[in-house]
Design an enzyme around this catalytic site. Structure first.
Site, PDB file in Angstrom:
ATOM      1  N   LYS A 231     -15.345 -17.157 -41.612  1.00  0.00           N
ATOM      2  CA  LYS A 231     -16.799 -17.190 -41.523  1.00  0.00           C
ATOM      3  C   LYS A 231     -17.292 -18.632 -41.496  1.00  0.00           C
ATOM      4  O   LYS A 231     -16.588 -19.563 -41.896  1.00  0.00           O
ATOM      5  CB  LYS A 231     -17.413 -16.495 -42.756  1.00  0.00           C
ATOM      6  CG  LYS A 231     -17.143 -15.020 -42.876  1.00  0.00           C
ATOM      7  CD  LYS A 231     -17.764 -14.483 -44.167  1.00  0.00           C
ATOM      8  CE  LYS A 231     -17.481 -13.004 -44.361  1.00  0.00           C
ATOM      9  NZ  LYS A 231     -18.264 -12.163 -43.429  1.00  0.00           N
ATOM     10  N   ARG A 305     -13.272  -2.207 -44.124  1.00  0.00           N
ATOM     11  CA  ARG A 305     -12.943  -0.858 -43.647  1.00  0.00           C
ATOM     12  C   ARG A 305     -11.447  -0.579 -43.757  1.00  0.00           C
ATOM     13  O   ARG A 305     -11.037   0.586 -43.856  1.00  0.00           O
ATOM     14  CB  ARG A 305     -13.438  -0.671 -42.217  1.00  0.00           C
ATOM     15  CG  ARG A 305     -12.767  -1.536 -41.165  1.00  0.00           C
ATOM     16  CD  ARG A 305     -13.575  -1.653 -39.896  1.00  0.00           C
ATOM     17  NE  ARG A 305     -14.799  -2.433 -40.110  1.00  0.00           N
ATOM     18  CZ  ARG A 305     -15.704  -2.672 -39.171  1.00  0.00           C
ATOM     19  NH1 ARG A 305     -15.522  -2.198 -37.953  1.00  0.00           N
ATOM     20  NH2 ARG A 305     -16.775  -3.372 -39.440  1.00  0.00           N
TER      21      ARG A 305
END
Length: 451
Positions: A231, A305
């Site tokens: 990020k 996920r």
């Protein structure tokens, strides 16, 4: 948390609650009315006026509620009142005691100066036990989310679950480190293996084995660098809150056990840190999942996920009556609905209707989004059963939900909540920082079904 509610006989001062329509005729001392009028107060929503008494001593406050007031307007009071104990007088909105309590929250772990001590004598008829349960659960969630990652890693998430298990006499089992591979949780291990703090799966159970099964799964990414798909610095700034799903699952579990609901509760938290090292999983890798599906890694920043998939597979195996997962899963959810309105996904029409009804009644908002089957094609992989990142950049929250759906097959009902778990700015009763989203609505729903 220490209670913000005082005994009925505690010395206190009044907060006279008025509206623009009721101010002129409200049952308040005439001297208070004259003083407030002189300051320009007309009962407008959110306006607070301190009223002097004899010899200048504080006699109480006037507080305005309007027909279009924020339902949590009373949550602004604790930050404005002088230290002391108060009571409401006049026409008080039903949510005011809860809002007041939520407004007393302060995250003070790292502060050397404590906030002013403000408490409330609850209105007659208020269910203080229920209010306290709710405030304790919200405080647990907020405290966990607000704690920085240097003091809250996977082990500390386990500590929070262990403390909850001890309080309510629940069972706790934890699978840590390389044992995750031995017990077939390969994606939890893959995401967490690069961190110096070992990944783990936390498994709490409580209640009679023959009761309806309610299972909560919470994403517990203690910090998310994004992995090798790292990020930006701005994108990493709030990543201490990436365990907000785990915090929410623990908060709701505390409410369920505190109420003594007639359920077999299970809480599963895959707790990891998505770090960067030579053994980090890579873009293009293909991971085996607990379910047996192979997963191509399209982006290492879509790690939540992955850990949820292994936990959901375990949860689904015992066919729970209701399976709920919480996750700070996608930025796409915030683009679609903003920080205040978490999307909810389910194929169960009855559950969706009940949840919407309780969300509205509890002022704990969420919004149903579609599990739009055609978008599943965005998760196609040329070399594996599924890709963890949708192609094309569209419908990111929906494709994430569709990814998770692949790992739920026999649960009687499944609900996925893509929460933000954070207030980007302060509003009454909702201070900037970590937030418990959707758990009050779910507590009401579960109490209706299993209370």
């Amino acid at each position: 948390m220490s209670s913000c509610f005082a005994a009925a006989d505690a010395p206190n001062l009044p907060i006279w609650c008025v509206t623009p329509d009721s101010f002129a005729a409200a049952a308040i001392p005439e001297s208070a009315r004259r003083f407030a009028t002189g300051t320009g107060f007309t009962g407008e929503a959110g306006k607070l006026v301190a009223v002097p008494g004899a010899e200048g001593a504080l006699a109480g406050y006037l507080f305005g509620f309007g027909p279009d007031s924020d339902p949590f307007a009373a949550g602004s009071l604790p930050g404005q009142l002088a230290a002391g104990t108060y009571r409401f007088e006049g026409a008080v909105p039903a949510l005011a005691p809860l809002a007041f309590g939520l407004g007393t929250y302060r995250f003070e772990r790292y502060r050397s100066r404590a906030a002013r001590a403000v408490s409330l004598v609850p209105p007659a008829g208020a269910d203080v036990a229920a209010l306290t349960r709710t405030l304790e659960a919200v405080t647990l969630v907020r405290d966990l989310v607000n704690t920085p990652a240097n003091d809250l890693g996977p082990a500390e998430i386990e500590d929070a679950a262990r403390a909850l298990a001890a309080r309510f006499d629940a069972a706790l089992n934890v699978v840590v480190g390389e044992t995750l591979l031995e017990e077939n949780f390969p994606m939890i291990h893959a995401v967490g293996r690069a961190a110096t703090r070992a990944p783990r799966l936390i498994d709490l159970t409580w209640g009679p084995e023959d009761a309806p099964k309610v299972t909560l799964v919470g994403k517990g990414v203690a910090f998310d660098t994004g992995g090798l798909d790292i990020k930006t610095s701005a994108g990493m700034l709030l990543m201490k809150k990436d365990m907000g799903g785990a915090a929410s699952a623990l908060g709701l579990a505390q409410m369920i056990m505190g109420r003594g609901l007639k359920v077999r509760l299970r809480v599963l938290i895959p707790a990891v840190e998505n770090a960067i090292a030579g053994n980090a999983f890579r873009p293009g890798d293909v991971l085996k999942s607990r379910k047996g599906l192979s997963v191509e890694i399209g982006n290492t920043d879509a790690e939540g996920r992955l850990v949820l998939a292994d936990a959901l597979t375990l949860a689904d195996a015992e066919a729970p009556d209701l399976l709920i997962d919480f996750a700070t899963l996608t930025g796409a959810a915030r683009v679609a609905l903003g920080p205040q309105l978490p999307p909810a996904y389910t194929d169960d029409e009855g559950l969706a209707a009940d949840l919407a009804r309780h969300a509205q009644a509890e002022h704990d908002p969420l919004w149903r989004m579609p599990l739009w089957a055609p978008y599943a094609a965005m998760l196609d992989s040329k070399i594996a059963d599924i890709n963890n990142a949708g192609s094309g950049g569209f419908a990111g929250s929906i494709t994430a939900a569709l990814f998770l759906k692949r790992f739920v097959g026999v649960a009687k009902s499944w609900l996925h909540l893509d929460i933000y778990a954070w207030n980007p700015s302060t509003r009454p009763g909702r201070p900037e920082g970590g937030e418990a989203q959707t758990i009050r609505a779910l507590d009401a729903l579960l109490t209706e079904r299993y209370g």
